[in-house]
Design a protein around this motif. Structure first.
Motif, short mmCIF file in Angstrom:
data_model
loop_
_atom_site.label_atom_id
_atom_site.label_comp_id
_atom_site.label_asym_id
_atom_site.label_seq_id
_atom_site.Cartn_x
_atom_site.Cartn_y
_atom_site.Cartn_z
N THR A 303 0.83 -1.27 0.20
CA THR A 303 -0.02 -0.01 -0.15
C THR A 303 0.63 1.33 0.14
O THR A 303 0.39 2.23 -0.53
N GLN A 304 1.79 1.21 0.42
CA GLN A 304 3.01 2.26 0.40
C GLN A 304 3.91 2.19 -0.91
O GLN A 304 4.71 3.16 -1.04
N ASP A 305 3.45 1.63 -1.73
CA ASP A 305 4.21 1.37 -3.35
C ASP A 305 5.82 1.04 -2.95
O ASP A 305 6.51 1.54 -3.82
N LYS A 306 6.05 0.27 -2.08
CA LYS A 306 7.25 -0.26 -1.99
C LYS A 306 7.62 -1.34 -2.65
O LYS A 306 9.01 -1.78 -2.97
N ALA A 308 6.16 -4.37 -5.72
CA ALA A 308 5.04 -4.75 -6.91
C ALA A 308 3.84 -5.54 -6.36
O ALA A 308 4.19 -6.28 -5.45
N GLU A 313 1.14 -4.40 -11.04
CA GLU A 313 1.26 -3.05 -10.66
C GLU A 313 2.53 -2.45 -10.04
O GLU A 313 2.68 -3.11 -8.91
N ALA A 314 3.22 -1.61 -10.60
CA ALA A 314 4.49 -1.24 -9.94
C ALA A 314 4.30 -0.44 -8.75
O ALA A 314 5.02 -0.49 -7.74
N ARG A 315 3.11 0.33 -8.67
CA ARG A 315 2.60 0.89 -7.38
C ARG A 315 1.07 0.50 -7.10
O ARG A 315 0.29 1.15 -7.19
N THR A 318 -1.11 2.88 -4.74
CA THR A 318 -1.64 4.18 -5.82
C THR A 318 -2.64 3.53 -6.42
O THR A 318 -3.73 4.42 -6.76
#
Length: 335
Positions: A303-306, A308, A313-315, A318
């Protein structure tokens, strides 16, 4: 427990040995697997195909391939060739259709053992139960739309087809919430096998490819979805279960030609029907919020985009936040 082993000793290995050897991998595993695979005759494969066991055979081969790959082990050439052959017209990658819908409850396949394996089994079973509840809800909505389009029923009659639809929707919410309580270490242990295939460059069997959730949303408001949502469906068509994706495309065509359940309700301006539509719409608002919370509890790095997401999804954080915001359902007026 009934054994369902289309590839004989090789399937026995997947069910009975794979979780333990992945925990303590050794370099002789490739040779051992190749020897097991060599025992499977062409006649056996042809018989398996006639019996409709290809999906389960593909699951066994794909679990060995992705399991070995993620552990840095060599994958026997025969196993990789099986992955491609048994995939037929599907992607040569472990798919949601296989690990969730095709994984036999009476003889389950998992990557981990002990209490972690029990959590993994629960994870797959829960997703299967969610799909069953979504199937039930979708049938009710399809019947309601048919009553409107083909029998020209009034709003009250259409609404009767949606009676108790919240029973299935609430069950989906409850089962999704239950995943929040999984042991985080257990989830992390088997999640690594559900990610993208580093050698094939294909996405993992993510819940993002659930046929039921997308079909329900298309039936609800397929004529009023953003282009980005529709493009996501097109771009990832190969990762969805084939029958489920066919139902999604049929629903999209019908919504474009005749309208969705929401647009039918707006046109009829019936209080009972609008109330039923709002129940389904609110479900999506709640489901996305709760799902985000489950992911945040189990894997805050996502959820913090750290890291995949398993759907590529890479982020992922987001991605989920944008879905929550951009696809928020607004209640029909008059309620």
């Amino acid at each position: 427990m009934m054994k369902i082993r289309p590839l004989g000793a090789f399937s026995d290995f997947v069910v009975e040995k794979l979780p333990s050897v992945l925990e303590l991998p050794s370099n002789n595993l490739a040779k051992h697997c190749a020897n097991l695979a060599s025992q499977v005759s062409e006649e056996t494969i042809q018989t398996m195909a006639r019996r409709g066991e290809i999906t389960l055979a593909a699951l066994d081969a794909k679990m060995v391939e992705i399991g070995f790959t993620q552990c840095g082990l060599a994958v026997p050439e025969v196993v990789s060739s099986w992955v491609e052959r048994f995939s037929e017209d599907k992607l040569p990658m472990l798919l949601y259709e296989e690990i969730i819908l095709g994984n036999p409850a009476e003889d389950p396949r998992v990557f981990t053992q002990g209490s972690t394996g029990e959590t993994e089994q629960m994870f797959y079973r829960t997703h299967r139960k969610i799909e069953n509840h979504l199937d039930s809800a979708n049938t009710k909505v399809q019947n309601a739309i048919s009553a409107a389009m083909y029998r020209r029923c009034g709003g009250d009659e259409i609404a009767r087809h949606l009676a108790n639809v919240e029973t299935d929707l609430q069950a989906v919410i409850q089962k999704t919430c239950a995943l929040r309580g999984m042991d985080k270490a257990h989830f992390a242990a088997f999640r690594k096998y559900l990610g993208a295939h580093p050698a094939r460059g294909l996405k993992g069997p993510s819940g993002a490819f659930s046929p039921g959730i997308h079909l329900l949303e298309i039936l609800l408001r397929g004529d009023d979805m953003p282009e980005s949502y529709l493009r996501y469906l097109w771009d990832n068509s190969g990762y969805f279960p084939q029958n489920g994706y066919a139902a999604i495309t049929d629903a999209l065509q019908a919504a474009s030609a005749c309208g969705s359940l929401a647009s039918i309700a707006r046109a009829l301006d019936c209080a009972k029907l609008s109330e039923r539509v709002n129940v389904i719409g609110q479900f999506f608002n709640d489901f996305r919020r709760i799902h985000f919370g489950v992911v945040n509890r189990q894997l805050p790095e996502a959820t913090q985009d750290k890291i995949a997401g398993t759907a590529g999804e890479a982020r992922p954080g987001t991605f989920m936040r944008e879905r929550i915001e951009k696809l928020r359902f607004t209640k029909l007026r008059g309620q």
